[in-house]
Design a protein around this motif. Structure first.
Motif, PDB file in Angstrom:
ATOM      1  N   VAL A   8       0.831  -1.187  -0.057  1.00 41.40           N
ATOM      2  CA  VAL A   8       0.026  -0.030  -0.033  1.00 41.40           C
ATOM      3  C   VAL A   8       1.015   1.313  -0.006  1.00 41.40           C
ATOM      4  N   ALA A   9       1.934   1.263   0.666  1.00 36.62           N
ATOM      5  CA  ALA A   9       2.830   2.438   0.881  1.00 36.62           C
ATOM      6  C   ALA A   9       3.348   2.901  -0.367  1.00 36.62           C
ATOM      7  N   LEU A  10       3.624   1.879  -1.427  1.00 38.71           N
ATOM      8  CA  LEU A  10       4.210   2.324  -2.536  1.00 38.71           C
ATOM      9  C   LEU A  10       3.317   2.660  -3.405  1.00 38.71           C
ATOM     10  N   ARG A  11       2.090   2.128  -3.527  1.00 36.50           N
ATOM     11  CA  ARG A  11       0.942   2.448  -4.373  1.00 36.50           C
ATOM     12  C   ARG A  11       0.682   4.007  -3.950  1.00 36.50           C
ATOM     13  N   ALA A  12       0.530   4.285  -2.589  1.00 41.71           N
ATOM     14  CA  ALA A  12       0.234   5.450  -2.231  1.00 41.71           C
ATOM     15  C   ALA A  12       0.903   6.528  -2.581  1.00 41.71           C
ATOM     16  N   SER A  13       2.408   6.318  -2.386  1.00 47.94           N
ATOM     17  CA  SER A  13       3.480   7.297  -2.613  1.00 47.94           C
ATOM     18  C   SER A  13       3.584   7.867  -4.149  1.00 47.94           C
ATOM     19  N   ALA A  14       3.217   6.558  -4.983  1.00 50.33           N
ATOM     20  CA  ALA A  14       3.120   6.859  -6.509  1.00 50.33           C
ATOM     21  C   ALA A  14       1.925   7.543  -6.683  1.00 50.33           C
ATOM     22  N   LYS A  15       0.688   7.572  -6.253  1.00 45.86           N
ATOM     23  CA  LYS A  15      -0.368   8.470  -6.355  1.00 45.86           C
ATOM     24  C   LYS A  15      -0.194   9.507  -5.830  1.00 45.86           C
ATOM     25  N   ALA A  16       0.352  10.044  -4.846  1.00 48.38           N
ATOM     26  CA  ALA A  16       0.629  11.238  -4.361  1.00 48.38           C
ATOM     27  C   ALA A  16       1.739  12.251  -5.132  1.00 48.38           C
ATOM     28  N   TYR A  17       2.801  11.478  -5.614  1.00 46.14           N
ATOM     29  CA  TYR A  17       3.774  11.899  -6.533  1.00 46.14           C
ATOM     30  C   TYR A  17       2.791  12.353  -8.001  1.00 46.14           C
ATOM     31  N   THR A  18       1.948  11.581  -8.611  1.00 49.37           N
ATOM     32  CA  THR A  18       1.349  12.115  -9.664  1.00 49.37           C
ATOM     33  C   THR A  18       0.378  13.056  -9.541  1.00 49.37           C
ATOM     34  N   THR A  19      -0.370  13.071  -8.507  1.00 51.22           N
ATOM     35  CA  THR A  19      -1.432  14.059  -8.019  1.00 51.22           C
ATOM     36  C   THR A  19      -0.866  15.305  -7.820  1.00 51.22           C
ATOM     37  N   ILE A  20       0.305  15.467  -6.938  1.00 58.53           N
ATOM     38  CA  ILE A  20       0.892  16.529  -6.356  1.00 58.53           C
ATOM     39  C   ILE A  20       1.538  17.120  -7.482  1.00 58.53           C
ATOM     40  N   LEU A  21       2.497  16.494  -8.289  1.00 61.79           N
ATOM     41  CA  LEU A  21       3.092  17.397  -9.234  1.00 61.79           C
ATOM     42  C   LEU A  21       2.457  17.580 -10.494  1.00 61.79           C
ATOM     43  N   ARG A  22       1.279  16.931 -10.621  1.00 62.94           N
ATOM     44  CA  ARG A  22       0.251  17.509 -11.775  1.00 62.94           C
ATOM     45  C   ARG A  22      -0.513  18.573 -11.287  1.00 62.94           C
ATOM     46  N   GLY A  23      -0.617  18.746 -10.024  1.00 59.50           N
ATOM     47  CA  GLY A  23      -1.501  19.888  -9.566  1.00 59.50           C
ATOM     48  C   GLY A  23      -0.893  21.129  -9.421  1.00 59.50           C
ATOM     49  N   ILE A  24       0.196  21.262  -9.242  1.00 56.26           N
ATOM     50  CA  ILE A  24       0.886  22.648  -8.945  1.00 56.26           C
ATOM     51  C   ILE A  24       1.841  22.957 -10.305  1.00 56.26           C
ATOM     52  N   PRO A  25       1.790  24.478 -10.637  1.00 54.01           N
ATOM     53  CA  PRO A  25       2.452  24.962 -11.360  1.00 54.01           C
ATOM     54  C   PRO A  25       3.892  24.739 -11.588  1.00 54.01           C
ATOM     55  N   ASP A  26       4.448  24.494 -12.821  1.00 56.84           N
ATOM     56  CA  ASP A  26       5.868  23.920 -13.156  1.00 56.84           C
ATOM     57  C   ASP A  26       6.636  25.026 -12.704  1.00 56.84           C
ATOM     58  N   LEU A  27       6.409  26.256 -12.702  1.00 57.33           N
ATOM     59  CA  LEU A  27       7.265  27.354 -12.476  1.00 57.33           C
ATOM     60  C   LEU A  27       7.576  27.297 -11.101  1.00 57.33           C
ATOM     61  N   LEU A  28       6.690  26.870 -10.322  1.00 53.96           N
ATOM     62  CA  LEU A  28       7.125  26.643  -8.774  1.00 53.96           C
ATOM     63  C   LEU A  28       7.943  25.886  -8.317  1.00 53.96           C
ATOM     64  N   VAL A  29       7.640  24.650  -9.249  1.00 55.12           N
ATOM     65  CA  VAL A  29       8.935  23.524  -8.899  1.00 55.12           C
ATOM     66  C   VAL A  29      10.115  23.812  -9.312  1.00 55.12           C
ATOM     67  N   ILE A  30      10.147  24.561 -10.439  1.00 63.96           N
ATOM     68  CA  ILE A  30      11.598  25.143 -10.915  1.00 63.96           C
ATOM     69  C   ILE A  30      12.234  26.113  -9.860  1.00 63.96           C
ATOM     70  N   TYR A  31      11.406  27.128  -9.434  1.00 61.51           N
ATOM     71  CA  TYR A  31      11.776  27.704  -8.360  1.00 61.51           C
ATOM     72  C   TYR A  31      12.484  27.147  -6.963  1.00 61.51           C
ATOM     73  N   LEU A  32      11.264  25.907  -6.778  1.00 68.22           N
ATOM     74  CA  LEU A  32      11.965  25.034  -5.612  1.00 68.22           C
ATOM     75  C   LEU A  32      13.432  24.460  -5.851  1.00 68.22           C
ATOM     76  N   PHE A  33      13.438  23.965  -6.774  1.00 68.24           N
ATOM     77  CA  PHE A  33      14.611  23.274  -7.336  1.00 68.24           C
ATOM     78  C   PHE A  33      16.021  24.011  -7.225  1.00 68.24           C
ATOM     79  N   TYR A  34      15.634  25.311  -7.980  1.00 70.72           N
ATOM     80  CA  TYR A  34      16.695  26.330  -7.944  1.00 70.72           C
ATOM     81  C   TYR A  34      17.171  26.723  -6.497  1.00 70.72           C
ATOM     82  N   PHE A  35      15.976  27.358  -5.980  1.00 70.45           N
ATOM     83  CA  PHE A  35      16.690  28.070  -4.567  1.00 70.45           C
ATOM     84  C   PHE A  35      16.955  26.981  -3.485  1.00 70.45           C
TER      85      PHE A  35
END
Lengths: 237, 243
Positions: free
Chosen positions: A52-79
């Motif tokens: 279950v833990a693996l399935r849930a983390s895969a689901k969380a990964y796709t839901t979160i990363l597809r739900g927030i703007p890419d620009l925000l992710v780029i800022y997070l990685f850079y800063f």
């Protein structure tokens, strides 16, 4: 100076710079795309896991990363990586802000985002396989890895091509956002050019045309690949 | 690393101030974009080459280039033309706010046009024939038969497009607008605490998008009364297809 001189390959022209920047765009998009492919494979595998833990983390990964703007992710990685690097450098006596290398952080950021989309593509492709094939493979006593290599992968790869093509187009367009952290790719080069010549329209329009060229050519490539991969399959439509 | 709750709380309240602008950008560009998309979709299905071809070209160009380029062309690029700078449109085109809305609207129109076209084409031919046999005029047929069926068909894809739009409004921060991402970038460069700010901003976007997804799931249920009494397992499957 007219447009052709401005974008020409002469000493006054910006042609070479724009073409080199186009190369950087393709390079960073390709790196991000393959990073995403690895992440997507892992997350898709996790989503079929019996834990279950693996399935849930895969689901969380796709839901979160597809739900927030890419620009925000780029800022997070850079800063984020810059502050880690600055902290490490501070241990050695340096002070102040040290920027992370823009190419690597940018490629990683769009890789992580595109990984979320690729997860869904790979998942769909595996789900499209007839169940009977996997059962038959199992009935022959194939171990999971062999089953994956011989039965699942060759067929799922075929079903995944159209979706993967879409993700590639997405990654290519996302790579323009890396200009905000200072990587001199097509978008940033257009900004530099328009800053020093005061002809923003010419530069951004050229950038747009070059993007269009890449998406058009790669779209054609994916369509050819799809046709070739599907040549043995009869389709209703 | 211990959680710094006062900082998180302060960040979150600051970011909440950006929500109205984010929603305004998404909503206004969505409304304008949908009108344009509707026109484009009708041009695509018209069967007339002179209408179909320009619409196809428009869609090709706007889907094939990054939104950031489109935003920059409108905000920075148009100032290259002195005649435009002295025209009546300039008070609008000078403002980052209107430029962002125009760029987002033009962009979403290209994507939505294909969604609407798909919806229009999905209407079963038999239904249209039956309506024609009843003697409905073209307009009445469109209003009573084609439009409701097409709307229902394109809802899931359309809700995806709206979520994409909400995410795209983040690009407005690159032309000085202080919506959620703009505020987040400012907070990050002030505090050097990217992770906390990112978590708060990400959560805000997720909350908005979750709300949009639920809203459209609700509308979908309202618009498909035929599905309401299905056994639970089938309706679950339906939902999965749309995610």
């Amino acid at each position: 100076m007219n447009y052709l001189q401005l974008m020409g390959l002469g000493p006054e022209g910006w042609g070479y710079d724009m073409l080199a920047a186009t190369g950087t765009t393709v390079a960073v998009a390709t790196c991000g795309f393959f990073t995403g492919a690895v992440l997507g494979c892992l997350a898709a595998a996790a989503s079929f896991s019996r834990y279950v833990a693996l399935r849930a983390s895969a689901k969380a990964y796709t839901t979160i990363l597809r739900g927030i703007p890419d620009l925000l992710v780029i800022y997070l990685f850079y800063f984020g990586s810059s502050s880690v690097i600055s902290a490490v450098a501070a241990l050695f006596g340096a002070d102040g802000f040290i920027g992370a290398p823009a190419f690597i952080t940018g490629a990683l950021a769009i890789g992580v985002v595109s990984g979320a989309y690729q997860t869904e593509v790979f998942r769909g492709a595996v789900l499209a396989l007839p169940r009977g094939e996997i059962e038959a493979g199992r009935a022959y006593g194939m171990p999971p890895l062999l089953l994956f290599r011989r039965i699942v992968l060759p067929q799922a790869a075929r079903y995944a091509i159209p979706g993967i093509g879409n993700v590639w187009q997405l990654v290519l367009k996302e790579s323009a956002l890396i200009s905000v952290i200072g990587l001199v790719e097509l978008m940033r080069q257009a900004q530099i050019g328009s800053g020093s010549t005061r002809q923003p329209f010419s530069f951004y329009l050229t950038a747009a045309a070059l993007y269009l060229l890449i998406t058009f050519v790669s779209g054609r490539g994916f369509r050819l690949a799809e046709r070739r991969a599907m040549r043995g399959i009869r389709r209703a439509v | 690393m211990p959680l710094d709750f006062p900082f998180l709380y302060e960040t979150l309240t600051t970011l909440l101030g950006g929500i109205p602008l984010t929603l305004q950008l998404a909503l206004l560009s969505m409304v304008a974009g949908t009108f344009l998309a509707f026109g484009l979709a009708l041009m695509r299905v018209s069967g007339n080459w002179w209408l179909d071809c320009p619409a196809q070209f428009y869609i090709f160009v706007f889907r094939g280039t990054p939104l950031l380029v489109q935003v920059y062309i409108i905000y920075y690029g148009l100032s290259q033309f002195p005649s435009l700078r002295h025209s009546v449109l300039w008070p609008f085109l000078r403002e980052a706010y209107w430029c962002a809305i125009i760029a987002l609207a033009l962009n979403t129109a290209a994507y939505s046009a294909e969604i609407i076209r798909g919806g229009l084409l999905s209407v079963p031919a038999g239904q249209v024939e039956a309506a024609r046999a009843c003697g409905m005029s073209k307009l009445l047929l469109f209003r009573r038969i084609v439009l409701p069926l097409a709307l229902r068909q394109m809802l899931p894809a359309y809700s995806n497009e709206i979520i994409l739009m909400v995410k795209s409004t983040a690009l407005a921060s690159t032309i000085t607008l202080m919506e959620i991402t703009g505020i987040a970038a400012k907070l990050i460069s002030e505090s050097y605490r990217p992770v906390e700010v990112f978590v708060c901003a990400g959560a805000t976007y997720l909350a908005i998008n979750f709300f949009v997804a639920r809203l459209f799931a609700g509308i979908e249920t309202l618009m498909s009364p035929e599905r309401r009494n299905l056994p639970a397992s089938t309706s679950e499957k339906q939902e999965e297809c749309h995610v």
